[in-house]
Design an enzyme around this catalytic site. Structure first.
Site, short mmCIF file in Angstrom:
data_model
loop_
_atom_site.label_atom_id
_atom_site.label_comp_id
_atom_site.label_asym_id
_atom_site.label_seq_id
_atom_site.Cartn_x
_atom_site.Cartn_y
_atom_site.Cartn_z
N GLU A 1 2.77 22.20 5.48
CA GLU A 1 2.09 20.97 5.90
C GLU A 1 0.58 21.19 5.87
OE1 GLU A 1 3.63 19.52 9.60
OE2 GLU A 1 5.71 19.58 8.93
N HIS B 1 4.99 14.34 9.74
CA HIS B 1 5.26 14.99 11.02
C HIS B 1 4.69 14.15 12.17
CE1 HIS B 1 6.23 19.24 12.72
NE2 HIS B 1 6.67 18.27 13.51
#
Length: 350
Positions: free
Chosen positions: A295, A314
């Site tokens: 990420e 997320h």
């Protein structure tokens, strides 16, 4: 009795103190000693320390100055993201309970807690937002909501998608829940309200407690049966050595070609290579994930080239009230544990 609390940028120590004052700890609280773990940083600056503790655990980061001395005569320890290291746990010779109120347990030395036999209550601060988001991803992926929007932004008016031959209403599908912890139960509760058939697998779940909670779910004895039967599989496990990449081609290959995978837990539960292969070759209908193995997702990630996956950044637990108010959710669970002697949020360390 003495209580130690540790605040941070996201949950300040004063909120923790207010929650502690509402806890029924079985006696008079004579002292609450508070500490800060990078509480003076901005959220963006604090992110660096979040990543450090998630990657390296509680032993890889600095602990608050003076905390070891404070824990020497403390009865309770409550924190949000701050490290709870082996050194801290070993210093707390009188500790009767440790409580945390964040999504994961990467900040806690679970082995040291097991050795000292200290009860650990873990409150998933954003359980309700994550459960809501999980249901949203089910709709988004099975009904092509996000990809239709994306097509419109690109000047296209798409009416046909890769799952056209499978499209139906959610009520016609069976959802399989893997991991019936706090979030898993919240998802089941929502699915029950939508009159969706639910099956689940969790070797540690108490069937009688599920029934007492009023949850309508059929428990499966093994993952094989669940993956064969479910139309949507939603993952809600913690990442442990046993669960890392547990969902791989062994189970994915059992899925119906019309089935979907939803993941709002942790990416490492899934074997990325096997999932990409299944999506690319249309072995399953699709997947929706709020978590990724890296990420932000790299621009050359193979997931970005697939037409049957919905990805978000997320954000499942990101609401304005979930994190700052999490100590009061912890208070509720601690009081329940003190009254009953057990709790769904009491971590069983194997």
């Amino acid at each position: 009795m003495k209580v130690v609390v540790i605040g941070d940028t996201l949950v300040n120590s004063q909120t923790l103190i207010e929650a502690v004052n509402e806890m029924k700890l079985g006696g008079t609280i004579e002292e609450i000693e508070s500490f800060e773990w990078y509480s003076d940083l901005t959220k963006d600056q604090f992110q660096e320390h979040i990543l450090a503790i998630e990657r390296g655990g509680p032993e890889a980061v600095e602990i608050p100055a003076g905390i070891i001395e404070a824990l020497s005569n403390a009865d309770y320890l409550f924190a949000h993201y701050a490290p709870i290291s082996r050194k801290m746990i070993e210093a707390g010779q009188r500790l009767k309970l440790i409580g945390t109120c964040r999504g994961g347990l990467e900040n806690v030395n679970l082995e040291a807690i097991k050795e000292k036999e200290i009860p650990l209550v873990h409150v998933i601060r954003n359980a309700e937002p994550v459960a809501d988001f999980t249901i949203g991803l089910m709709y988004a992926e099975t009904r092509n909501i996000a990809r239709a929007h994306c097509a419109i932004q690109q000047g296209k008016w798409e009416k046909s998608f890769s799952n056209d031959s499978y499209k139906t209403t959610l009520a016609n599908l069976t959802v399989g829940i893997v991991g019936v912890g706090y979030i898993g139960k919240q998802v089941i509760e929502r699915l029950n309200g939508l009159k969706v058939s639910v099956i689940a697998y969790d070797p540690f779940v108490d069937r009688e407690r599920l029934a007492a909670d009023g949850l309508n779910v059929t428990l499966k004895e093994n993952l094989t049966d669940l993956f064969k039967e479910a139309d949507i599989i939603s993952l809600h496990m913690r990442v442990t050595p046993e669960t890392k990449q547990m969902i791989n081609k062994k189970y994915i290959n059992l899925m119906k070609p019309s089935a979907y995978i939803i993941n709002t837990a942790r990416a490492d539960i899934l074997c990325k290579e096997d999932l990409v292969d299944a999506l690319r070759n249309k072995k399953i209908a699709g997947a929706a994930m709020d978590v990724s193995w890296t990420e932000p997702i790299p621009t050359d990630d193979p997931l970005l080239k697939l037409e049957n996956v919905t990805l978000t950044t997320h954000i499942a637990g990101d609401t304005v009230d979930a994190i700052p108010r999490s100590p009061f959710l912890l208070k509720k669970v601690v009081n329940d544990y003190m009254e009953k002697g057990y709790s769904d949020m009491l971590i069983k360390i194997e």
